[in-house]
Design a protein around this motif. Structure first.
Motif, PDB file in Angstrom:
ATOM      1  N   ALA A 196       0.815  -1.220   0.000  1.00 54.50           N
ATOM      2  CA  ALA A 196       0.000   0.000   0.000  1.00 54.50           C
ATOM      3  C   ALA A 196       0.846   1.267   0.000  1.00 54.50           C
ATOM      4  O   ALA A 196       0.393   2.321  -0.455  1.00 54.50           O
ATOM      5  CB  ALA A 196      -0.943  -0.001   1.199  1.00 54.50           C
ATOM      6  N   SER A 197       2.070   1.193   0.483  1.00 52.63           N
ATOM      7  CA  SER A 197       2.906   2.395   0.599  1.00 52.63           C
ATOM      8  C   SER A 197       3.822   2.629  -0.587  1.00 52.63           C
ATOM      9  O   SER A 197       4.594   3.587  -0.599  1.00 52.63           O
ATOM     10  CB  SER A 197       3.748   2.313   1.877  1.00 52.63           C
ATOM     11  OG  SER A 197       4.646   1.207   1.804  1.00 52.63           O
ATOM     12  N   ILE A 198       3.748   1.784  -1.602  1.00 53.24           N
ATOM     13  CA  ILE A 198       4.635   1.918  -2.766  1.00 53.24           C
ATOM     14  C   ILE A 198       4.318   3.202  -3.529  1.00 53.24           C
ATOM     15  O   ILE A 198       3.155   3.503  -3.817  1.00 53.24           O
ATOM     16  CB  ILE A 198       4.493   0.695  -3.690  1.00 53.24           C
ATOM     17  CG1 ILE A 198       5.093  -0.538  -3.013  1.00 53.24           C
ATOM     18  CG2 ILE A 198       5.154   0.939  -5.040  1.00 53.24           C
ATOM     19  CD1 ILE A 198       4.807  -1.836  -3.736  1.00 53.24           C
ATOM     20  N   THR A 199       5.353   3.953  -3.886  1.00 50.48           N
ATOM     21  CA  THR A 199       5.194   5.191  -4.639  1.00 50.48           C
ATOM     22  C   THR A 199       5.365   4.929  -6.136  1.00 50.48           C
ATOM     23  O   THR A 199       5.973   3.923  -6.534  1.00 50.48           O
ATOM     24  CB  THR A 199       6.230   6.229  -4.216  1.00 50.48           C
ATOM     25  OG1 THR A 199       7.542   5.771  -4.617  1.00 50.48           O
ATOM     26  CG2 THR A 199       6.202   6.464  -2.711  1.00 50.48           C
ATOM     27  N   PRO A 200       4.865   5.836  -7.000  1.00 47.90           N
ATOM     28  CA  PRO A 200       5.093   5.677  -8.441  1.00 47.90           C
ATOM     29  C   PRO A 200       6.570   5.581  -8.808  1.00 47.90           C
ATOM     30  O   PRO A 200       6.943   4.778  -9.666  1.00 47.90           O
ATOM     31  CB  PRO A 200       4.429   6.922  -9.033  1.00 47.90           C
ATOM     32  CG  PRO A 200       3.315   7.227  -8.080  1.00 47.90           C
ATOM     33  CD  PRO A 200       3.882   6.910  -6.728  1.00 47.90           C
ATOM     34  N   ASP A 201       7.420   6.369  -8.178  1.00 43.74           N
ATOM     35  CA  ASP A 201       8.852   6.307  -8.499  1.00 43.74           C
ATOM     36  C   ASP A 201       9.440   4.947  -8.151  1.00 43.74           C
ATOM     37  O   ASP A 201      10.270   4.406  -8.897  1.00 43.74           O
ATOM     38  CB  ASP A 201       9.617   7.406  -7.768  1.00 43.74           C
ATOM     39  CG  ASP A 201       9.391   8.781  -8.383  1.00 43.74           C
ATOM     40  OD1 ASP A 201       8.906   8.839  -9.533  1.00 43.74           O
ATOM     41  OD2 ASP A 201       9.693   9.785  -7.723  1.00 43.74           O
ATOM     42  N   GLU A 202       9.019   4.362  -7.034  1.00 41.02           N
ATOM     43  CA  GLU A 202       9.490   3.026  -6.670  1.00 41.02           C
ATOM     44  C   GLU A 202       9.011   1.990  -7.683  1.00 41.02           C
ATOM     45  O   GLU A 202       9.758   1.101  -8.090  1.00 41.02           O
ATOM     46  CB  GLU A 202       8.983   2.654  -5.280  1.00 41.02           C
ATOM     47  CG  GLU A 202       9.649   3.373  -4.133  1.00 41.02           C
ATOM     48  CD  GLU A 202       9.044   2.986  -2.798  1.00 41.02           C
ATOM     49  OE1 GLU A 202       9.801   2.605  -1.896  1.00 41.02           O
ATOM     50  OE2 GLU A 202       7.801   3.063  -2.663  1.00 41.02           O
ATOM     51  N   ALA A 203       7.773   2.111  -8.100  1.00 43.69           N
ATOM     52  CA  ALA A 203       7.205   1.143  -9.040  1.00 43.69           C
ATOM     53  C   ALA A 203       7.846   1.238 -10.415  1.00 43.69           C
ATOM     54  O   ALA A 203       7.858   0.253 -11.165  1.00 43.69           O
ATOM     55  CB  ALA A 203       5.697   1.355  -9.154  1.00 43.69           C
ATOM     56  N   CYS A 204       8.379   2.398 -10.752  1.00 44.76           N
ATOM     57  CA  CYS A 204       8.974   2.600 -12.078  1.00 44.76           C
ATOM     58  C   CYS A 204      10.457   2.262 -12.116  1.00 44.76           C
ATOM     59  O   CYS A 204      11.104   2.420 -13.153  1.00 44.76           O
ATOM     60  CB  CYS A 204       8.753   4.034 -12.540  1.00 44.76           C
ATOM     61  SG  CYS A 204       7.020   4.409 -12.901  1.00 44.76           S
ATOM     62  N   ALA A 205      11.009   1.817 -10.991  1.00 41.43           N
ATOM     63  CA  ALA A 205      12.436   1.495 -10.923  1.00 41.43           C
ATOM     64  C   ALA A 205      12.649   0.020 -11.258  1.00 41.43           C
ATOM     65  O   ALA A 205      12.864  -0.815 -10.376  1.00 41.43           O
ATOM     66  CB  ALA A 205      12.985   1.811  -9.540  1.00 41.43           C
ATOM     67  N   HIS A 206      12.574  -0.328 -12.545  1.00 37.17           N
ATOM     68  CA  HIS A 206      12.770  -1.725 -12.968  1.00 37.17           C
ATOM     69  C   HIS A 206      14.217  -2.125 -12.737  1.00 37.17           C
ATOM     70  O   HIS A 206      15.134  -1.339 -12.982  1.00 37.17           O
ATOM     71  CB  HIS A 206      12.408  -1.894 -14.449  1.00 37.17           C
ATOM     72  CG  HIS A 206      12.345  -3.318 -14.886  1.00 37.17           C
ATOM     73  ND1 HIS A 206      13.460  -4.054 -15.215  1.00 37.17           N
ATOM     74  CD2 HIS A 206      11.280  -4.158 -15.047  1.00 37.17           C
ATOM     75  CE1 HIS A 206      13.097  -5.279 -15.560  1.00 37.17           C
ATOM     76  NE2 HIS A 206      11.788  -5.369 -15.469  1.00 37.17           N
ATOM     77  N   PRO A 207      14.459  -3.363 -12.251  1.00 34.73           N
ATOM     78  CA  PRO A 207      15.836  -3.760 -11.930  1.00 34.73           C
ATOM     79  C   PRO A 207      16.751  -3.949 -13.129  1.00 34.73           C
ATOM     80  O   PRO A 207      17.973  -3.892 -12.992  1.00 34.73           O
ATOM     81  CB  PRO A 207      15.644  -5.091 -11.185  1.00 34.73           C
ATOM     82  CG  PRO A 207      14.320  -5.613 -11.644  1.00 34.73           C
ATOM     83  CD  PRO A 207      13.472  -4.389 -11.871  1.00 34.73           C
ATOM     84  N   ASN A 208      16.195  -4.179 -14.331  1.00 36.31           N
ATOM     85  CA  ASN A 208      17.044  -4.492 -15.483  1.00 36.31           C
ATOM     86  C   ASN A 208      16.866  -3.580 -16.689  1.00 36.31           C
ATOM     87  O   ASN A 208      17.780  -3.446 -17.492  1.00 36.31           O
ATOM     88  CB  ASN A 208      16.795  -5.943 -15.940  1.00 36.31           C
ATOM     89  CG  ASN A 208      17.205  -6.954 -14.892  1.00 36.31           C
ATOM     90  OD1 ASN A 208      18.189  -6.754 -14.184  1.00 36.31           O
ATOM     91  ND2 ASN A 208      16.440  -8.028 -14.764  1.00 36.31           N
TER      92      ASN A 208
END
Length: 397
Positions: A196-208
């Protein structure tokens, strides 16, 4: 023997797939001609591409941005003809002088030009998942009737395609199932209770990969893999139960085919979209892509694990919608696009994306809906977006 000049239309030229396509083309002067470029909102990037590539045509969604681009190109002495609107996209995709179409428009907006290219019998490099998720049987019928060559560009589907024989006669009977690999996104090890606390910037940080924001969020929810399951069903004429997903964080094995005799065929390589793009442009040949070679001596491990459906609840919807009435996958895609846009705008939480999609699927009755034409599919799409938007409103703080 010198290959004949191939005229290429790049739909979605300013996105990551479009830019990688132009990078591959740049490595083969004299083999490809950039005939048309299209973009949605990145006028500056499209301007720079037109200055470099001097395409015959460029397309933007509305006349205001098209007029701006015309003025700027005229000052630079670039004679590219700038068009606008959805019909212009279809006209470019089906233009008689175009040989190959890179379909890299994100979302359902890419369906109409993909259908136009298929009906015109083009070499169609398909990076737009939604053409098959939304279009399904309609799109594949257009491919067969138009005599188009369909080359998948998603790394997973390209891997499956490369593992299959060029002679497709009777091949479905030779395989038991396919395995689509997934990195697991940025939240593979995150406690599901904290989603629930995930931000858009965190979600857009793909590992590869560096990708657009919508695609990055789809990777984080694994909805991208749900869409790829649906896409694979149509591309490879498989039953839903013949498609499986496995988490492979290193993304070295891009996907696998398990044969009837239990032998496994896999395509491996560095995670670089230029490989499937180069393969699509040159099939059945292979040309230099610009990707680095895989160095097995430096690989510490290749690991695999089953997906966690509690962490990724949207993934299970792929098989559910494939077994549901026609049009269900259209609803899934439209509701997902609406929910992801709301999350990126800060309107809903990350963990609410799935609930919006599930509610839309439950709410829309498809029993009386047709799905055998583009207009019918677009009507289902519009209904799903309206319904999903209502659910988003109900969730907004």
């Amino acid at each position: 023997m010198t290959a004949a000049l191939q005229r290429v239309c790049v739909l979605g030229a300013t996105g990551s797939v479009g830019m990688n396509t132009l990078d591959v083309i740049s490595r083969h002067p004299g083999r490809f001609e950039v005939f048309a470029l299209t973009a949605h909102s990145r006028v500056d990037e499209l301007f720079a591409q037109c200055v470099k590539w001097r395409p015959r045509f460029a397309v933007l969604p509305d006349e205001a941005t098209a007029a701006e681009l015309r003025t700027r190109l005229k000052k630079e002495g670039v004679r590219t003809e700038v068009l606008s609107g959805a019909q212009a996209l279809c006209d470019m995709a089906s233009h008689p002088e175009v040989d190959s179409v890179m379909a890299a428009i994100v979302g359902a907006a890419g369906l109409a030009p993909c259908l136009a290219a298929a009906r015109a019998g083009k070499r169609l490099l398909l990076a737009n998942k939604e053409a098959l998720v939304v279009g399904g049987a309609l799109f594949m019928r257009a491919v067969h009737e138009g005599g188009a060559s369909l080359l998948p560009i998603d790394s997973e589907h390209s891997a499956i395609f490369q593992c299959l024989p060029e002679d497709r006669t009777g091949w479905p009977s030779r395989i038991d199932h396919i395995l689509l690999t997934s990195s697991g996104g940025p939240f593979r090890r995150r406690d599901p209770a904290t989603m629930a606390s995930i931000t858009p910037d965190e979600a857009c940080a793909h590992p590869n990969f560096a990708m657009g924001r919508k695609i990055s969020v789809d990777s984080a929810t694994m909805m991208n893999k749900a869409l790829e399951v649906i896409e694979a069903r149509w591309l490879f004429e498989l039953l839903p139960e013949q498609i499986k997903v496995v988490i492979h964080p290193q993304q070295i094995v891009h996907s696998m085919v398990v044969c009837r005799d239990n032998s496994v065929l896999a395509q491996l390589g560095t995670p670089d979209m230029r490989v499937p793009i180069a393969y699509g442009l040159s099939f059945p040949e292979r040309i230099e892509s610009g990707a680095s070679q895989l160095d097995f001596a430096t690989l510490s491990a290749l690991t695999f694990e089953a997906p966690d459906f509690q962490r990724y609840p949207g993934l299970a919807l792929a098989w559910e919608t494939l077994r549901s009435p026609e049009g269900s996958t259209t609803v899934l895609n439209a509701a997902n696009e609406t929910a992801v846009a709301a999350f990126l705008a800060g309107t809903i939480r990350f963990d609410q994306i799935h609930s919006v999609i599930a509610q839309a699927l439950d709410a829309i009755d498809l029993r009386a809906s047709g799905s055998d034409s583009l207009d019918a599919l677009l009507e289902i799409d519009h209904r799903a977006r309206r319904q999903a938007a209502q659910f988003v409103k109900g969730l907004a703080p």
